[in-house]
Motif scaffolding. Structure first.
Motif, mmCIF file in Angstrom:
data_model
loop_
_atom_site.group_PDB
_atom_site.id
_atom_site.type_symbol
_atom_site.label_atom_id
_atom_site.label_comp_id
_atom_site.label_asym_id
_atom_site.label_seq_id
_atom_site.Cartn_x
_atom_site.Cartn_y
_atom_site.Cartn_z
ATOM 1 N N PRO A 294 0.933 -1.126 0.014
ATOM 2 C CA PRO A 294 0.042 0.058 -0.079
ATOM 3 C C PRO A 294 0.947 1.270 0.031
ATOM 4 C CG PRO A 294 -1.037 -1.672 1.536
ATOM 5 C CD PRO A 294 0.351 -2.261 1.016
ATOM 6 N N CYS A 297 2.142 2.067 -3.498
ATOM 7 C CA CYS A 297 1.082 2.559 -4.388
ATOM 8 C C CYS A 297 0.981 3.899 -3.973
ATOM 9 C CB CYS A 297 -0.099 1.732 -4.209
ATOM 10 S SG CYS A 297 0.157 0.120 -4.859
ATOM 11 N N GLY A 298 0.946 4.130 -2.821
ATOM 12 C CA GLY A 298 0.701 5.619 -2.273
ATOM 13 C C GLY A 298 1.789 6.607 -2.983
ATOM 14 N N LYS A 306 -3.534 1.074 -4.938
ATOM 15 C CA LYS A 306 -3.644 1.106 -3.480
ATOM 16 C C LYS A 306 -4.713 0.490 -2.866
ATOM 17 C CE LYS A 306 -2.861 3.719 0.636
ATOM 18 N NZ LYS A 306 -2.544 5.163 1.198
#
Length: 398
Positions: A294, A297-298, A306
């Motif tokens: 996560p 992806c952020g 995300k």
């Protein structure tokens, strides 16, 4: 009783227009975390102390129960602990990213903090060549994983270099690098090293990757942490793809479990991490399972991925662990270390949502697990490093 501590790095975030005002946590499919939230304690913890930068180094140290204001010396030293480096007390250890900049000048920009998520088999020979050509009695290049490497500056802790505050490259994606270059210029030796490395990286016979610059940051003296078992009374292990978490484990005397195929990305080996956790818990008490997806992806500003990373965390980690241990006496802590909001593409200091579920836990009365439901309970631990002790007390392990 077994205690499972599950971390989805950077899972927290802010509402997004493209998701109809939902956060990526709220948009993700998380039936397992939702069920544990409904029957457990839900609240928030301030994992990043006031005045400290919101990095995974600070926040995960807090999650493991150690006060960052006391023990944190820098990000580089934590990752050095993962590699078991023999360091002198006055060595200065830098985290070293292989990055892509538009140009290494005051009008340049940080284009990619990870050089296109360079693979370890590509990055290692590059770091080894930098060591061969530029390593000396002052600087030593240490290969790590993917874009994450180390630079050891012998005796550097006694110099002004220890106080140079370089921005983490993931904090300045698509932003100017001039302020950091001015800071690098305060150290003539480091300045020369930066441009000598740039010249080598421009040589296509040495480097065929996107990396065109090194980026030393997060420096500090060698790390020392209290022993985890002596502090919390449990035999514990950490499971993660990243050296940062492994370093915290090694420094606190925990077992560190490597999982083949664990990448720190969306495609990591979820099954391998679950199997490793279950195997360790057969004869031990505590496991800290960390997923990096996560957060990555952020940093990439990728909303869809995300949401998918959080959904996979629930389906591929939380769900199989719950199923395998459904007839065992277990307790759970589920959280993230910090927020990595899509709109910011870097970490923030927001207090993180958490679940504590186990014997003795009185349900907080929420129906789902998210940033907003955690806030709605009114429970907030201002000292995030107390979360583990708080959970141990609530589930009756003390």
């Amino acid at each position: 009783m077994k205690l499972l501590y599950l971390i989805a790095d950077g899972m927290g975030g802010w509402p997004l227009k493209e998701l109809g005002g939902k956060t990526t946590m709220e948009a993700a499919d998380t039936p397992n975390m939702d069920e544990l939230a409904r029957t457990g304690i839900v609240g928030r913890a301030q994992t990043v102390p006031e005045g400290m930068l919101p990095g995974s180094d600070v926040a995960n140290m807090a999650l493991l129960g150690f006060n960052p204001t006391t023990y944190h010396t820098g990000r580089g030293p934590i990752e050095a602990a993962a590699q078991g480096l023999e360091l002198a007390p006055d060595d200065l250890v830098w985290r070293l990213n292989l990055v892509t900049v538009s140009k290494l000048t005051i009008d340049g920009y940080m284009r990619d903090y990870s050089s296109g998520h360079i693979s370890s088999d590509v990055s290692r020979p590059v770091i080894e060549k930098l060591q061969d050509k530029l390593g000396n009695d002052t600087y030593q290049f240490i290969p790590g994983i993917q874009y994450r490497h180390l630079l050891v500056q012998k005796g550097g802790a006694n110099t002004d270099d220890a106080n140079i505050a370089i921005n983490p490259p993931h904090d300045i994606t698509d932003k100017p690098i001039k302020l950091d270059l001015r800071k690098y210029s305060k150290s003539p030796l480091l300045w020369d090293l930066l441009f000598e490395a740039k010249e080598l990286l421009d040589d296509r016979d040495i480097n065929m990757s996107m990396a065109n610059s090194i980026w030393p940051w997060g420096q500090g003296r060698p790390l020392s942490l209290p022993n985890f078992k002596e502090t919390f009374g449990m035999n514990g292990a950490v499971i993660s793809a990243v050296d940062l978490i492994k370093g915290l484990g090694y420094a606190s005397g925990m077992s560190v479990i490597d999982v083949e195929g664990a990448t720190g990305l969306l495609d990591t080996n979820y099954e391998g991490k679950v199997d490793a956790a279950l195997e360790f818990l057969k004869d031990n008490d505590f496991v800290f399972v960390h997923l990096e997806g996560p957060d990555e992806c952020g940093h990439g500003g990728d909303t869809k991925d995300k949401v998918e990373a959080i959904s996979r965390f629930d389906a591929n980690v939380v769900a199989p662990l719950r199923e395998a241990l459904k007839n065992e006496e277990v307790a759970w802590i589920i959280t993230c270390d910090h927020y990595t909001p899509i709109v910011e593409r870097t970490h923030t200091t927001d207090p993180v949502p958490f679940i504590i579920n186990g014997p003795g836990c009185k349900a907080s009365g929420v129906k789902t697990f998210s940033e907003s439901t955690a806030k709605s309970t009114g429970l907030k631990l201002d000292k995030g490093y107390e979360l583990l002790s708080y959970a141990i007390e609530k589930i009756g392990l003390k």
